[in-house]
Write a protein that holds these residues in place. Structure first.
Motif, short mmCIF file in Angstrom:
data_model
loop_
_atom_site.label_atom_id
_atom_site.label_comp_id
_atom_site.label_asym_id
_atom_site.label_seq_id
_atom_site.Cartn_x
_atom_site.Cartn_y
_atom_site.Cartn_z
N SER A 111 -106.56 -39.97 2.41
CA SER A 111 -106.24 -40.82 3.55
C SER A 111 -107.53 -41.23 4.24
O SER A 111 -107.94 -42.38 4.19
CB SER A 111 -105.29 -40.10 4.51
OG SER A 111 -104.02 -39.98 3.91
N GLY A 113 -110.47 -39.09 3.89
CA GLY A 113 -111.59 -38.53 3.11
C GLY A 113 -112.45 -37.52 3.85
O GLY A 113 -113.57 -37.23 3.44
N ASP A 115 -111.95 -34.27 4.16
CA ASP A 115 -111.85 -32.89 3.65
C ASP A 115 -113.25 -32.31 3.47
O ASP A 115 -114.08 -32.90 2.77
CB ASP A 115 -111.08 -32.89 2.32
CG ASP A 115 -110.68 -31.50 1.91
OD1 ASP A 115 -109.48 -31.19 2.03
OD2 ASP A 115 -111.55 -30.72 1.47
N LEU A 119 -111.67 -32.26 -1.44
CA LEU A 119 -110.52 -32.10 -2.35
C LEU A 119 -109.69 -33.38 -2.50
O LEU A 119 -108.90 -33.47 -3.43
CB LEU A 119 -109.60 -30.95 -1.88
CG LEU A 119 -110.19 -29.55 -1.94
CD1 LEU A 119 -109.09 -28.50 -1.81
CD2 LEU A 119 -110.98 -29.31 -3.22
N SER A 151 -100.14 -43.07 6.83
CA SER A 151 -101.10 -41.99 6.60
C SER A 151 -102.55 -42.44 6.51
O SER A 151 -103.47 -41.69 6.85
CB SER A 151 -100.77 -41.27 5.30
OG SER A 151 -99.69 -40.41 5.51
N GLY A 174 -107.29 -35.09 16.89
CA GLY A 174 -108.69 -34.69 16.87
C GLY A 174 -109.64 -35.58 17.63
O GLY A 174 -109.26 -36.60 18.21
N GLY A 183 -104.36 -36.40 6.10
CA GLY A 183 -104.86 -35.03 5.98
C GLY A 183 -104.76 -34.30 7.31
O GLY A 183 -104.42 -33.12 7.35
N VAL A 240 -96.86 -37.17 -1.75
CA VAL A 240 -97.70 -38.16 -1.08
C VAL A 240 -96.96 -38.58 0.18
O VAL A 240 -95.89 -39.19 0.10
CB VAL A 240 -97.96 -39.39 -1.99
CG1 VAL A 240 -98.82 -40.42 -1.26
CG2 VAL A 240 -98.60 -38.97 -3.30
N GLN A 368 -117.88 -43.95 9.63
CA GLN A 368 -118.48 -42.82 10.36
C GLN A 368 -119.89 -43.21 10.79
O GLN A 368 -120.61 -43.84 10.02
CB GLN A 368 -118.53 -41.72 9.32
CG GLN A 368 -118.72 -40.38 9.61
CD GLN A 368 -117.91 -39.53 10.42
OE1 GLN A 368 -117.85 -39.71 11.61
NE2 GLN A 368 -117.37 -38.54 9.80
N ARG A 480 -111.45 -26.89 5.75
CA ARG A 480 -111.31 -26.36 4.38
C ARG A 480 -112.58 -25.62 3.97
O ARG A 480 -113.68 -26.13 4.12
CB ARG A 480 -111.10 -27.54 3.45
CG ARG A 480 -111.10 -27.13 2.00
CD ARG A 480 -109.79 -27.02 1.41
NE ARG A 480 -109.02 -28.23 1.59
CZ ARG A 480 -107.69 -28.27 1.53
NH1 ARG A 480 -107.00 -27.16 1.31
NH2 ARG A 480 -107.04 -29.41 1.68
P1 FDA Z 1 -108.62 -36.39 3.32
O1 FDA Z 1 -108.18 -37.73 2.92
O2 FDA Z 1 -109.90 -35.87 2.73
O3 FDA Z 1 -107.43 -35.35 3.05
C1 FDA Z 1 -107.54 -33.97 3.33
C2 FDA Z 1 -106.51 -33.21 2.49
O4 FDA Z 1 -105.20 -33.70 2.76
C3 FDA Z 1 -106.71 -33.37 0.99
O5 FDA Z 1 -106.24 -32.21 0.34
C4 FDA Z 1 -105.81 -34.53 0.65
O6 FDA Z 1 -105.43 -34.60 -0.70
C5 FDA Z 1 -104.63 -34.29 1.57
N1 FDA Z 1 -103.99 -35.54 1.96
C6 FDA Z 1 -104.58 -36.56 2.61
N2 FDA Z 1 -103.69 -37.53 2.83
C7 FDA Z 1 -102.51 -37.12 2.30
C8 FDA Z 1 -101.23 -37.71 2.20
N3 FDA Z 1 -101.01 -38.91 2.72
N4 FDA Z 1 -100.25 -37.04 1.55
C9 FDA Z 1 -100.50 -35.81 1.02
N5 FDA Z 1 -101.70 -35.20 1.10
C10 FDA Z 1 -102.70 -35.86 1.73
N6 FDA Z 1 -109.93 -31.51 12.62
C11 FDA Z 1 -109.31 -31.29 13.80
O7 FDA Z 1 -108.22 -30.71 13.83
N7 FDA Z 1 -109.88 -31.73 14.96
C12 FDA Z 1 -111.05 -32.41 14.98
O8 FDA Z 1 -111.52 -32.80 16.05
C13 FDA Z 1 -111.71 -32.64 13.74
N8 FDA Z 1 -112.90 -33.32 13.68
C14 FDA Z 1 -113.47 -33.61 12.46
C15 FDA Z 1 -114.65 -34.37 12.40
C16 FDA Z 1 -115.24 -34.65 11.17
C17 FDA Z 1 -116.50 -35.48 11.14
C18 FDA Z 1 -114.66 -34.17 9.98
C19 FDA Z 1 -115.32 -34.45 8.65
C20 FDA Z 1 -113.48 -33.44 10.04
C21 FDA Z 1 -112.88 -33.15 11.26
N9 FDA Z 1 -111.69 -32.43 11.34
C22 FDA Z 1 -111.11 -32.19 12.56
C23 FDA Z 1 -111.05 -31.94 10.12
C24 FDA Z 1 -109.96 -32.90 9.66
O9 FDA Z 1 -108.82 -32.74 10.47
C25 FDA Z 1 -109.56 -32.59 8.20
O10 FDA Z 1 -110.67 -32.73 7.37
C26 FDA Z 1 -108.42 -33.48 7.73
O11 FDA Z 1 -107.81 -32.92 6.61
C27 FDA Z 1 -108.91 -34.86 7.42
O12 FDA Z 1 -107.89 -35.73 7.05
P2 FDA Z 1 -108.27 -36.99 6.16
O13 FDA Z 1 -107.03 -37.72 5.86
O14 FDA Z 1 -109.39 -37.72 6.80
O15 FDA Z 1 -108.86 -36.27 4.89
#
Ligand code: FDA
Length: 538
Positions: A111, A113, A115, A119, A151, A174, A183, A240, A368, A480
């Motif tokens: 979603s 990215g 992680d 992952l 998502s 967040g 995610g 998904v 970012q 993670r």
């Molecule tokens: P990404 O796309 O990488 O997905 C993360 C995981 O979820 C993976 O395993 C992916 O396969 C799965 N996934 C994603 N979308 C899915 C979908 N639609 N269906 C099924 N599975 C799916 N956390 C927090 O609680 N508070 C905060 O303030 C912050 N701040 C923060 C800042 C920065 C710079 C980073 C890098 C991270 C954070 N985080 C955070 C952590 C963040 O909440 C965590 O990394 C989330 O999983 C990110 O979601 P994304 O969709 O961006 O990640």
């Protein structure tokens, strides 16, 4: 040791060559068969073909890189997907799942990215990425105080769309605006409203998921067990998830923010020590968190010191905040000039480090501000860390690898302590004073340096052992950390093996997650290094 003779060596090399070329051939076959399958499954393949990227496509690298938020997983040596697909409609996802299953390819759903271990876009086995970047619709219903969010939308764009329609509604997710909803919501999602309203996942009231059989299910059709599991149990184990319906929350027209930094020479250790006793007990309207970093200083022998910065969101005006602070945390010495009264949406900008007067449109930017190499870990604190314990943390920060390291500390209590541990899979509720996230950043792509920074992070984690939760040593799924344990990459993973990391993230909720997984995905199609295993795979 017996040295093999030339003919044995040649034979071994031949076998290796055959095995490598048959792997390459099998990768090429699977890739070709997968694409062939897609053309058959889509009656009108041209409707999806422009969203299918293979390594020969000129946009493949830029599409892959766009949402990589940790450069550790961008280098050439990291395995890349066979195919990336950026669907535009939910009906396009079931054929992708079907064809991946048919051809033995794993699916990684991405979603935003973010992680920490990549992952959502890296796998050690042949895989396809479903990148939901085009699923970014948000519709806000002010009358109902709800929103449907796809998502692939970012939390920044959700905040923006709410603020566009109302100055007195918000959402408790967040701090970083580029995080993807998929995610974030499926792993919990906390931010500055957590003491008043809990997590993002606590406010999810409906969702749409596509399961392993390609069925598109909402809350009613997926049932309460699966609906429970995807609110904090990690979406990637179950299917998904394409969209979420969330309850919006009330925020006052004016909120107050402050950020006050104190160095060791300004009594930072004692302030931190005292903060531990009050932060989780404060009024729910008040959150005071901490960040810790090393800064340069001309006043110390080492030319550096530790800065402990207290950041805050108060759901009210300065006049109500000041007496509260005088009563509960007078040591900080907060005065009117330290505070800014503003709208909730501007407070979001402030807490992410934008100038507070920035136009709120910056929240719509998916890029970012800086992407680096990083390793993150988390810990929960249930008893105040004594002063000597804090001083030991500072010593770790004086090491060279901690030049750009940071602790981000979030106070618990308030609403977080009222929600039951089993309401959703995220179990870290009453009894926790605060969560520590430790992050280390670096800028060079160099295996040896990376190793040094990651080792620093592991040393700090080890150092913290006597001061943090035990049995299990709890951790936050959204931070993670594959150091906690991993599944087998190929073949089954036992319940016992997965419990090693699973109990840390989910405590007793891990067992229910395993039961749900066993029912909805018994063949373990949706899997990764830390996905929930089905029971019979033991
Ligand atoms: P990404 O796309 O990488 O997905 C993360 C995981 O979820 C993976 O395993 C992916 O396969 C799965 N996934 C994603 N979308 C899915 C979908 N639609 N269906 C099924 N599975 C799916 N956390 C927090 O609680 N508070 C905060 O303030 C912050 N701040 C923060 C800042 C920065 C710079 C980073 C890098 C991270 C954070 N985080 C955070 C952590 C963040 O909440 C965590 O990394 C989330 O999983 C990110 O979601 P994304 O969709 O961006 O990640």
């Amino acid at each position: 040791m017996k040295i093999p003779n030339i003919s044995t060596l040649s034979f071994i090399l031949l076998l290796l060559f055959i095995s490598l070329s048959s792997r390459a051939a099998s990768a090429a076959d699977k890739h070709r068969d997968f694409l062939e399958c897609l053309t058959q499954q889509f009656k009108n393949y041209s409707s999806i073909s422009s969203n299918v990227y293979t390594p020969t496509n000129s946009s493949y690298s830029s599409v892959l890189r766009f949402s990589i938020q940790n450069l550790r997983f961008a280098s050439d040596s990291v395995p890349k997907p066979q195919v990336i697909i950026t669907p535009e409609h939910e009906s396009q996802i079931p054929p992708i799942i079907y064809c991946a299953k048919e051809n033995g390819l794993q699916i990684r759903t991405r979603s935003g990215g973010h992680d920490y271990e990549g992952l959502s876009y890296v796998s050690q086995v042949l895989f396809v990425i479903i990148d939901l970047i085009k699923f970014s619709e948000i519709s806000v219903d002010i009358g109902e105080k709800t929103a449907w969010v796809e998502s692939g939308a970012t939390i920044g764009s959700l905040y923006y769309r709410i603020a566009e329609k109302s100055g007195i509604l918000g959402f408790p997710a967040g701090v970083c605006p580029t995080i993807g909803v998929g995610g974030h919501f499926s792993g919990g999602g906390y931010g500055t409203l957590m003491r008043k309203y809990g997590l993002a996942a606590d406010q999810v009231i409906d969702a749409k998921i596509i399961d392993v059989n390609g069925r598109i299910l909402d809350r009613r059709s997926m049932g309460e067990d699966l609906f429970w599991a995807i609110r904090g149990g990690g979406g990637a184990s179950f299917g998904v998830i394409v969209a979420w319906k969330v309850q919006l929350v009330d925020v006052p027209k004016r909120v107050t923010v402050f950020r006050i930094g104190r160095t060791l020479e300004q009594n930072a250790t004692q302030l931190f020590h005292r903060w531990q006793y009050i932060a989780s007990e404060l009024d729910k309207d008040l959150l005071i968190g901490i960040t810790v970093s090393k800064v340069s200083s001309t006043q110390t022998r080492k030319n550096q010191t530790i800065n402990v910065s207290f950041y805050s969101l108060f759901l009210g005006g300065i006049d109500r905040l000041l007496p509260m602070m005088r009563e509960s945390f007078p040591e900080l010495g907060l005065v009117r000039e330290d505070c800014i009264e503003t709208s909730w949406i501007q407070s979001v900008l402030f807490h992410f480090g934008f100038p507070i007067e920035s136009p709120k449109e910056v929240l719509l930017n998916r890029t970012q501000r800086s992407v680096t190499y990083l390793k993150g870990k988390s810990n929960y604190v249930q008893k105040p860390i004594p002063v000597h314990g804090l001083q030991g943390i500072w010593r770790q920060f004086y090491e060279a690898e901690a030049a750009a390291a940071q602790l981000i500390i979030a106070p618990y209590g308030g609403r977080m302590a009222e929600i039951s541990e089993s309401a959703i899979p995220f179990p870290h509720r009453a009894g926790n004073l605060y969560k520590i996230q430790h992050l280390v950043f670096w800028a060079e792509e160099d295996a040896e340096r990376s190793h040094r920074y990651i080792s620093w992070s592991r040393r700090l984690y080890k150092y913290l052992t006597p001061f943090v939760s035990t049995c299990p040593r709890a951790a936050y799924l959204n931070y993670r950390d594959l150091d906690l344990g991993v599944n087998n990459i190929v073949g089954n993973t036992s319940y016992a093996q997965a419990s090693i990391w699973g109990k840390k993230y989910f405590n007793n909720n891990f067992d229910r997650l395993v039961r749900v997984k066993t029912i909805v995905d018994p063949d373990n199609f949706f899997r990764n290094e830390q996905s929930i295993p089905p029971l019979h795979s033991t």
